[in-house]
Design an enzyme around this catalytic site. Structure first.
Site, PDB file in Angstrom:
ATOM      1  N   LYS A 107      48.049  32.676  42.884  1.00 29.86           N
ATOM      2  CA  LYS A 107      46.857  31.450  41.699  1.00 29.86           C
ATOM      3  C   LYS A 107      47.311  31.779  40.085  1.00 29.86           C
ATOM      4  CE  LYS A 107      44.468  35.923  43.139  1.00 29.86           C
ATOM      5  NZ  LYS A 107      43.596  36.063  44.596  1.00 29.86           N
ATOM      6  N   ARG A 124      32.008  39.178  48.101  1.00 27.35           N
ATOM      7  CA  ARG A 124      32.277  38.680  47.281  1.00 27.35           C
ATOM      8  C   ARG A 124      32.158  37.139  47.610  1.00 27.35           C
ATOM      9  NH1 ARG A 124      38.273  39.109  44.378  1.00 27.35           N
ATOM     10  NH2 ARG A 124      38.988  37.985  46.670  1.00 27.35           N
ATOM     11  N   TYR A 181      48.848  50.143  10.992  1.00 31.61           N
ATOM     12  CA  TYR A 181      47.351  50.107  10.788  1.00 31.61           C
ATOM     13  C   TYR A 181      46.572  51.042  11.135  1.00 31.61           C
ATOM     14  CZ  TYR A 181      47.604  45.187  10.189  1.00 31.61           C
ATOM     15  OH  TYR A 181      47.633  43.433  10.253  1.00 31.61           O
ATOM     16  N   MET A 186      48.711  42.280  15.635  1.00 27.69           N
ATOM     17  CA  MET A 186      49.360  41.208  17.005  1.00 27.69           C
ATOM     18  C   MET A 186      49.755  40.966  17.379  1.00 27.69           C
ATOM     19  SD  MET A 186      47.109  37.426  15.751  1.00 27.69           S
ATOM     20  CE  MET A 186      45.653  38.002  15.103  1.00 27.69           C
TER      21      MET A 186
HETATM   22  C1  LIG Z   1      44.320  37.020  44.855  1.00 25.70           C
HETATM   23  C2  LIG Z   1      44.030  37.473  46.757  1.00 25.70           C
HETATM   24  C3  LIG Z   1      45.675  37.734  47.492  1.00 25.70           C
HETATM   25  C4  LIG Z   1      46.609  38.207  47.100  1.00 25.70           C
HETATM   26  O1  LIG Z   1      46.077  39.983  46.848  1.00 25.70           O
HETATM   27  P1  LIG Z   1      46.820  40.959  45.877  1.00 25.70           P
HETATM   28  O2  LIG Z   1      46.423  41.997  46.328  1.00 25.70           O
HETATM   29  O3  LIG Z   1      46.994  40.668  45.186  1.00 25.70           O
HETATM   30  O4  LIG Z   1      47.981  41.278  47.713  1.00 25.70           O
HETATM   31  C5  LIG Z   1      44.890  37.301  48.649  1.00 25.70           C
HETATM   32  N1  LIG Z   1      43.773  36.643  49.547  1.00 25.70           N
HETATM   33  C6  LIG Z   1      42.721  36.626  48.997  1.00 25.70           C
HETATM   34  C7  LIG Z   1      41.002  36.026  49.122  1.00 25.70           C
HETATM   35  C8  LIG Z   1      42.993  36.846  47.119  1.00 25.70           C
HETATM   36  O5  LIG Z   1      42.209  36.848  46.625  1.00 25.70           O
END
Ligand SMILES: *Cc1c(COP(=O)(O)O)cnc(C)c1O
Length: 343
Positions: free
Chosen positions: A35, A129, A243, A291
């Site tokens: 992701k 979640r 800055y 920046m």
């Molecule tokens: C992002 C995610 C992972 C991976 O988690 P890491 O801590 O980056 O290894 C695994 N399972 C779910 C459901 C996630 O959202």
């Protein structure tokens, strides 16, 4: 091609070896969370490199991410962690990817629109979640569940909640029929093989993050920001840099102004904490982060000149400690302006 003065060097072998270590440690099949564009490294290339060493299960968050991947490598499977919302069903039906269904509404939607197709399901075992509650599992009757998932809330800590979640998931797995059961992220893999079930879903550790002490020394850095020197200048004793004039030279200092800043994801919290490396020498950051620019003390590297490159110190556990950012933020915050290249 246009010249970039900022690059992200990416180490393919480190990525592949990290995945191998995670799979070996889990003792079961390891997939990969890709992701957020492969945690900022580039999901297409990450997928190709991991498929090369045998990874088959890939996880994105959304259908837009699934679409952006384009054709998958031979034999690869893709899951969409956020499942199917009211506006996703068209994309889901037109895709090879499986949704991970998270809510009673998503389950009902899949049953009415695609009941003949396999799906994945997320069970909430305490994180609150995404996922169905354990008392909602009778809603799953009639689904063809490919992989049943749950996710740990505190796997990076030694906490009793980890075993509680594991035992809840094991109880659900004993009653809900699925081809596979999947529970552990990167940190969860380090908790031991009783957390592995049939498939693990590492993300962070693939990309060089060290989620728990057990992984230290086994996981290697993958992403190395490299910036070009725009100017080398002399700063006389008593003069300031940048800055706010926050840094003042006690003595004659040589500074290199390099092409990286907060708009690149190199955030202001690195002021006074960050550094770069060149030829084994550490070049401390001096003054604030602008920046697109930072200043480095290069007094110790007299040979460095305009047009030369330095590597920013970005080993994730160390950089997280220095900056106060998480290892996840350090990776996913790196902007598009860094030209990604794999070696
Ligand atoms: C992002 C995610 C992972 C991976 O988690 P890491 O801590 O980056 O290894 C695994 N399972 C779910 C459901 C996630 O959202």
């Amino acid at each position: 091609m246009t010249h970039h003065a900022l690059r992200l060097r990416l180490d393919s072998l480190a990525l592949q070896n990290n995945w191998r270590w995670l799979q070996r440690t889990a003792g079961v099949t390891a997939g990969a969370a890709i992701k957020a564009d492969g945690y900022g490294l580039g999901a297409v290339e990450v997928t190709r490199l991991l498929a090369e060493v045998g990874c088959r299960d890939f996880f994105v968050s959304t259908w837009a991410e699934a679409h952006a991947l384009g054709p998958l490598p031979e034999g690869a499977e893709l899951c969409v962690l956020h499942g199917v919302g009211p506006d996703d069903i068209g994309a889901a039906i037109g895709s090879r990817a499986r949704p991970v269904l998270n809510t009673p509404e998503q389950v009902a939607r899949w049953k009415s629109e695609a009941s003949d197709r396999p799906c994945d399901v997320m069970i909430d075992t305490g994180m609150n979640r995404l996922g169905l509650r354990t008392d909602e599992i009778d809603l799953l009757d009639g689904l063809d569940i490919h992989t049943l998932h749950s996710h740990l809330a505190r796997a990076d800590e030694d906490n009793a909640m980890n075993a509680v979640q594991r035992d809840r998931f094991a109880a659900v797995a004993a009653t809900v029929k699925a081809r596979r059961y999947s529970f552990a992220n990167s940190a969860g893999i380090c908790l031991g093989t009783d957390y592995a079930f049939n498939l693990v879903r590492p993300g962070l550790a693939l990309y060089g993050g060290v989620p728990r002490i057990e992984a230290a020394g086994h996981i290697s850095q993958v992403a190395f920001p490299e910036a070009e020197i725009m100017q080398r200048r002399i700063v006389r004793a008593g003069e300031t840099i940048g800055y706010g004039a926050t840094w003042r030279a006690d003595a004659h200092t040589e500074a290199a102004i390099v092409n990286i800043g907060y708009a690149d994801g190199y955030l202001r919290c690195f002021a006074g904490k960050g550094s770069a490396s060149f030829d084994g020498r550490t070049l401390p950051l001096i003054g604030r982060v602008s920046m697109d620019l930072v200043a480095l003390d290069v007094t110790a590297a007299p040979e460095l000149a305009e047009g030369d490159w330095v590597t920013m110190d970005y080993e994730l556990p160390t950089a997280a400690e220095a900056s106060g950012l998480s290892q996840y933020e350090l990776l996913t915050g790196l902007s598009e302006r860094l030209e990604r290249y794999w070696i």
